[in-house]
Design an enzyme around this catalytic site. Structure first.
Site, PDB file in Angstrom:
ATOM      1  N   SER A 126     -29.940  -3.368   1.986  1.00 62.37           N
ATOM      2  CA  SER A 126     -28.862  -4.092   1.315  1.00 62.37           C
ATOM      3  C   SER A 126     -29.101  -4.155  -0.183  1.00 62.37           C
ATOM      4  CB  SER A 126     -28.798  -5.513   1.883  1.00 62.37           C
ATOM      5  OG  SER A 126     -28.002  -6.348   1.079  1.00 62.37           O
ATOM      6  N   TYR A 151     -31.722 -13.959   3.942  1.00 64.21           N
ATOM      7  CA  TYR A 151     -31.254 -12.650   4.416  1.00 64.21           C
ATOM      8  C   TYR A 151     -31.759 -11.541   3.494  1.00 64.21           C
ATOM      9  CZ  TYR A 151     -28.183  -8.636   4.851  1.00 64.21           C
ATOM     10  OH  TYR A 151     -27.714  -7.362   4.963  1.00 64.21           O
ATOM     11  N   LYS A 155     -34.555  -8.227   4.064  1.00 63.86           N
ATOM     12  CA  LYS A 155     -34.340  -6.814   3.731  1.00 63.86           C
ATOM     13  C   LYS A 155     -35.454  -6.304   2.810  1.00 63.86           C
ATOM     14  CE  LYS A 155     -30.697  -6.107   6.193  1.00 63.86           C
ATOM     15  NZ  LYS A 155     -30.819  -5.302   7.424  1.00 63.86           N
TER      16      LYS A 155
END
Length: 337
Positions: A126, A151, A155
């Site tokens: 991402s 989040y 990643k």
């Protein structure tokens, strides 16, 4: 004989579109999904589009023995790993769930690759790994900054795990750093349909337009952008799916220059939330009810990609624009009952 590719999270939004492109490109596909954010119906919809139903195993990748059992049963030539929790806002409230799910599953997959001498791993990464970049558009040379969200941190850590495993165990891997995937397949048989309240902008827009949601919340209008709302790079999901095929072929054909590589996957153009709303209204001749609310924890001001390296190294580029993505998203929404 066709190569068999494992797609984890293959019944999700990006996963299902990638399965379609893989099958269209002549690969055999086996899907793992725990059905926590999708339904089995997607399997039939993939079959309707491609004429072939992929193999399917319902597995929670957090259960190590189940992962091992899968690889005892299937021989695969590559893995595309999508399965993860993916909501920025939710990750701030459920950090331990995100670390367990997004990192534990990744480690178990890589351990099986190591133990069985498997190769060719593509990671769904991402643009959040860049945080708020100092310069726009964002190139692959931009530093990976301390993540603004849990989040995003999963990643970042995920990429570090893959890089270490790649170096130690000779696994060839590519991380694709997506910007914001939107839209639906032109057949309108698959698209973005999150279970529960949507965490992403476009499904919230389409559900608001359809009357499922009362109004759309725009998180903040005081960002240092032209209209005060956050800017993102919205890429059509079909273009994104095709980037995975290009990356997979690069690995299979041994054209990768390093054992671990990463590429930005976006359009190169930033659009603000209000611009997206206006574009949706224009593309579909629909009025949206929305209100400005406070900023959301974990959100950054602006992010859009420099895709020069992906265009050159993967021989891939986007073909579809924002209007097409928003039109397909609305057509997909109208087909939902």
């Amino acid at each position: 004989m066709a190569k068999q590719i494992l797609v984890t999270g293959g019944l999700g939004f990006i996963g299902s579109h990638t399965v379609v492109e893989l099958q269209n490109a002549g690969f055999d596909v086996v899907v793992i999904d725990d059905l926590s954010n999708t339904t089995l119906k997607v399997l039939d919809q993939i079959a309707e589009i491609t004429g072939k139903k992929p193999s399917f195993e319902q597995i929670d990748l957090r259960i190590k023995q189940d992962v091992k059992n899968f690889f005892d049963k299937y021989q695969v030539d590559g893995i595309i790993h999508f399965a993860a929790f993916k909501a920025v806002g939710e990750s701030m409230h459920k950090p331990l769930d995100y670390y367990e799910n997004n990192l534990g599953a990744l480690v178990y997959l890589l351990q099986e690759m190591r133990d069985r001498k498997l190769d060719n791993f593509i990671f769904s990464s991402s643009c959040t790994v860049y945080g708020q970049a100092d310069e726009l558009p964002i190139t692959e040379k931009a530093p990976v900054k301390k993540a603004e969200s849990v989040y995003g941190n999963t990643k970042q850590i995920g990429e570090e795990i893959i890089q270490d495993a790649s170096k130690a165990h000779g696994i060839n891997a590519i991380a694709l750093r997506y910007f914001n995937p939107v839209g639906a397949h032109p057949s309108t048989k698959i698209g973005e349909l999150p279970l529960g309240v949507p965490q992403n902008l476009i499904p919230f827009i389409t559900q608001t337009a359809a009357g499922i949601r009362e109004e759309l919340s725009v998180f903040g209008d005081d960002y240092p952008t032209p209209d005060g709302t956050a800017v993102r790079d919205y890429i059509h999901v079909v273009d994104l799916a095709k980037a995975h095929i290009a990356a997979l072929n690069r690995l299979i054909e041994k054209k990768n220059k390093e054992s671990y590589e990463f590429f930005n996957v976006g359009t190169g153009k930033g659009s603000s939330v209000l611009e997206v709303i206006n574009a949706f209204e224009t593309a579909n001749d629909v009025k949206l009810k929305y209100k400005i609310v406070d900023r959301r924890a974990g959100d950054i001001t602006a992010a859009y990609a420099d895709t020069t390296i992906a265009n050159k190294e993967l021989a891939w580029k986007t073909e579809l624009g924002l209007q097409e993505a928003l039109k397909s998203a609305w057509e997909w929404q109208l087909k939902q009952k």
